[in-house]
Scaffold this active site. Structure first.
Site, mmCIF file in Angstrom:
data_model
loop_
_atom_site.group_PDB
_atom_site.id
_atom_site.type_symbol
_atom_site.label_atom_id
_atom_site.label_comp_id
_atom_site.label_asym_id
_atom_site.label_seq_id
_atom_site.Cartn_x
_atom_site.Cartn_y
_atom_site.Cartn_z
ATOM 1 N N ALA A 245 0.971 -1.323 -0.277
ATOM 2 C CA ALA A 245 0.039 -0.052 0.129
ATOM 3 C C ALA A 245 1.211 1.088 -0.096
ATOM 4 C CB ALA A 245 -0.811 -0.008 1.103
ATOM 5 N N ARG B 12 10.409 7.446 -2.326
ATOM 6 C CA ARG B 12 11.489 8.072 -2.714
ATOM 7 C C ARG B 12 11.367 7.449 -4.868
ATOM 8 N NH1 ARG B 12 14.207 3.771 1.519
ATOM 9 N NH2 ARG B 12 11.847 3.788 1.585
ATOM 10 N N TYR C 60 5.945 -4.531 -48.983
ATOM 11 C CA TYR C 60 5.169 -4.572 -48.365
ATOM 12 C C TYR C 60 4.324 -6.201 -48.509
ATOM 13 C CZ TYR C 60 0.995 -3.149 -45.017
ATOM 14 O OH TYR C 60 0.757 -3.294 -44.441
ATOM 15 N N TYR D 113 -4.540 -0.579 -48.201
ATOM 16 C CA TYR D 113 -5.725 0.330 -47.670
ATOM 17 C C TYR D 113 -5.732 1.317 -48.759
ATOM 18 C CZ TYR D 113 -6.750 3.996 -44.205
ATOM 19 O OH TYR D 113 -6.769 4.704 -43.349
HETATM 20 C C1 UD1 Z 1 11.156 -2.173 6.007
HETATM 21 C C2 UD1 Z 1 11.137 -2.318 7.554
HETATM 22 C C3 UD1 Z 1 12.654 -2.628 7.173
HETATM 23 C C4 UD1 Z 1 13.402 -3.409 6.668
HETATM 24 C C5 UD1 Z 1 12.762 -3.316 4.875
HETATM 25 C C6 UD1 Z 1 13.221 -4.057 4.042
HETATM 26 C C7 UD1 Z 1 9.206 -1.419 8.736
HETATM 27 C C8 UD1 Z 1 8.636 -0.286 9.994
HETATM 28 N N1 UD1 Z 1 10.437 -1.146 8.308
HETATM 29 O O1 UD1 Z 1 11.545 -0.560 5.726
HETATM 30 O O2 UD1 Z 1 13.044 -2.898 8.282
HETATM 31 O O3 UD1 Z 1 14.514 -3.421 6.609
HETATM 32 O O4 UD1 Z 1 11.021 -2.903 4.703
HETATM 33 O O5 UD1 Z 1 12.649 -3.866 2.961
HETATM 34 O O6 UD1 Z 1 8.456 -2.212 8.176
HETATM 35 N N2 UD1 Z 1 3.056 -0.648 3.751
HETATM 36 C C9 UD1 Z 1 1.764 -0.844 3.500
HETATM 37 N N3 UD1 Z 1 1.437 0.446 4.207
HETATM 38 C C10 UD1 Z 1 2.039 1.267 5.012
HETATM 39 C C11 UD1 Z 1 3.531 1.208 5.044
HETATM 40 C C12 UD1 Z 1 4.176 0.400 3.443
HETATM 41 O O7 UD1 Z 1 1.711 -1.570 2.986
HETATM 42 O O8 UD1 Z 1 1.097 2.103 5.954
HETATM 43 C C13 UD1 Z 1 4.272 -1.562 2.554
HETATM 44 C C14 UD1 Z 1 5.140 -0.706 1.428
HETATM 45 O O9 UD1 Z 1 3.686 -0.814 0.384
HETATM 46 C C15 UD1 Z 1 5.832 -2.071 1.140
HETATM 47 C C16 UD1 Z 1 5.973 -2.341 2.411
HETATM 48 O O10 UD1 Z 1 5.033 -2.185 3.059
HETATM 49 O O11 UD1 Z 1 5.711 -2.776 0.205
HETATM 50 C C17 UD1 Z 1 7.614 -1.571 3.411
HETATM 51 O O12 UD1 Z 1 7.601 -0.322 3.436
HETATM 52 P P1 UD1 Z 1 8.163 0.630 2.978
HETATM 53 O O13 UD1 Z 1 7.965 1.842 3.514
HETATM 54 O O14 UD1 Z 1 9.071 0.278 1.816
HETATM 55 O O15 UD1 Z 1 9.432 0.192 4.356
HETATM 56 P P2 UD1 Z 1 11.208 -0.114 4.451
HETATM 57 O O16 UD1 Z 1 11.641 1.966 4.577
HETATM 58 O O17 UD1 Z 1 11.787 -0.083 3.250
HETATM 59 CA CA CA Z 2 10.967 -0.856 1.116
#
Ligand code: UD1
Ligand code: CA
Length: 451
Positions: A10, A15, A362, A383
């Protein structure tokens, strides 16, 4: 114990600096989430729940046929909050595997130990050179996992830890639900971190089983375009390696890209800068020349694709030769040993067995029998400015150079069309059709003098 999988997808993917949901970004010709779903499916869970939010309907629409249960997280309040949205739909007696939608390269074999672990909670860790951005694994004096600290909340000492949280975790659904009730959002990002579940469980006396990823690269996440590009190379390397193992000669593994799903038989040779896209099936002993693109096509055995061809939506039978510099557009069918040479474009047309169009032609909306010869410069005028019309050419017809066949038109078998003719009417079998003016030759002709 049955297995259910939750994929967290979600997040906004800030980034990436993109309007598009991160999990829809393309890796190897497929969205990131496609790769994660494929791995999840391989683990044969009783259900796959995907938590989506950012990008909303675009995400569900992209996977409309996938047998998954969609859970909407309306506000992205962190990974812990995301998982909490899915739990009400999960059997409390099952084991839950959590996957992140932005980690596309992980293999089922790497996750299997987490699913099979007997302890209440198990996590997958990895030790990598540059841990920046990842949550760090905290261990107590005995070496047991006691918590995870996120990059932004870590102390200088903790930042030096190179063992990271990959994000993959498995737990019994009931226990997970209880721990998730307890976590707060008192951290720099003000989010509910799923990772806080670890400390919570450890404090409650749980022993946490930790599995170390033997190939750390496959647990890396995609958070930026730079990481996506790097991941693309890793995926391509993996795909090419598979081809090499299957008996395909790849002239330079760094210069072949497979974007989609492709099968190639043994003893094929792929030259440099080749792109295979979409669904491609290639038989045995096929050679593909440098700088060629093959997209959504089926190629038989012993086919030669020479340099610089663009082949899209074509069906090419055994023994055909295409190129160099040929373009086959969708619905082109080449029967056995047909040949399409340089600067020939074919669209929605069938060339029968042993038929050839070797140079500069062609062929569109046409059906050619067998042994037809299309001379240089021949055009099927399909055509009329409003509609497309068909050209039918019988077996063993010979269409002389620079002829135009104005469709709809039918050319019989063994017909000869004289070079330079414009054919507007049907030609019966065995006939010669010529429309050009008869040649006049004036002997001793004096050119006009310049005044
Ligand atoms: C997360 C982990 C981190 C880990 C890393 C590995 C947490 C807090 N941190 O960090 O420890 O090393 O992944 O790649 O879990 N997502 C949701 N809903 C939200 C927030 C995120 O569905 O509200 C999903 C994102 O779409 C994503 C995944 O969760 O697929 C991870 O979220 P992201 O924000 O990428 O976490 P990282 O900062 O990478
Ligand atoms: Ca991530």
């Amino acid at each position: 114990m049955s297995l259910e999988i939750v994929i967290l997808a979600a997040g906004k993917g800030k980034r990436m600096r993109s309007e598009r949901a991160k999990v829809l970004h393309d890796l190897g010709g497929q969205p990131l989430l496609h790769h994660v779903l494929a791995t999840a499916t391989e683990l044969q869970p009783t259900a796959i729940h995907v938590v989506y939010g950012h990008g909303g309907d675009a995400v569900t629409a992209a996977f409309a046929d996938a047998p998954v249960h969609w859970v909407r997280q309306t506000q992205q309040k962190g990974t812990g909050h995301a998982l909490r949205q899915a739990l009400p739909f999960i059997d409390p007696n099952s084991r839950v595997l959590v996957m992140y939608g932005d980690i596309p390269l992980v293999r089922a074999a790497t996750l299997r130990p987490l699913c099979d672990a007997k302890l209440n909670l198990s996590i997958l860790t990895a030790t990598i050179k540059d841990a920046s951005g990842y949550g760090r694994i905290i261990r107590d004096l005995s070496g047991a996992v006691s918590g995870i600290v996120e990059q932004r909340d870590a102390s200088t000492e903790q930042l030096a830890i190179r063992e990271i949280n990959t994000g993959f975790m498995a737990a019994s659904a009931g226990a997970l639900s209880a721990w998730l009730q307890k976590i707060g959002n008192d951290n720099i990002q003000g989010e509910y971190y799923l990772t806080d579940v670890i400390a919570c469980a450890a404090q409650a006396g749980e022993i946490i089983s930790d599995v170390k990823a033997s190939r750390p690269y496959e647990t890396l996440g995609v958070n930026s375009n730079a990481e996506l590009a790097m991941m693309e190379r890793l995926l391509q390397r993996r795909r090419v390696k598979q081809l090499l193992n299957d008996g395909v000669t790849v002239r330079d593994p760094m210069r072949l890209d497979i974007r989609g799903e492709c099968t190639i038989g043994a003893d094929c040779v792929v030259d440099i800068n080749v792109l295979l896209e979409g669904e491609v099936r290639i038989g045995r002993r096929v050679s593909i020349g440098a700088n060629s693109i093959v997209r959504n096509s089926v190629i038989g055995d012993d086919v030669e694709i020479l340099e610089h061809c663009v082949i899209d939506g074509a069906e090419i039978s055994d023994g055909c030769r295409v190129g160099p510099f040929a373009r086959l557009r969708p619905d082109t069918v080449l029967h056995e040993r047909a040949r399409v040479g340089n600067f020939v474009e074919v669209k929605k047309s069938t060339l029968g067995t042993d038929s050839k169009a070797n140079h500069l032609a062609y062929v569109g909306d046409a059906t050619l029998g067998r042994d037809v010869n299309i001379g240089a410069g021949v055009i099927t005028c399909n055509y009329d400015g409003s509609n497309k019309h068909q050209t039918l050419i019988g077996d063993a017809a010979f269409i002389g150079s620079n002829a135009q066949l104005v469709a709809p038109v039918t050319i019989g078998t063994k017909v000869t069309v004289g070079a330079g003719s414009t054919i507007t009417g049907n030609v019966p079998d065995d006939a010669l059709a010529v429309t050009r003016a008869r040649q006049r030759t004036i002997r001793g002709w004096k050119r006009p003098q310049k005044k």
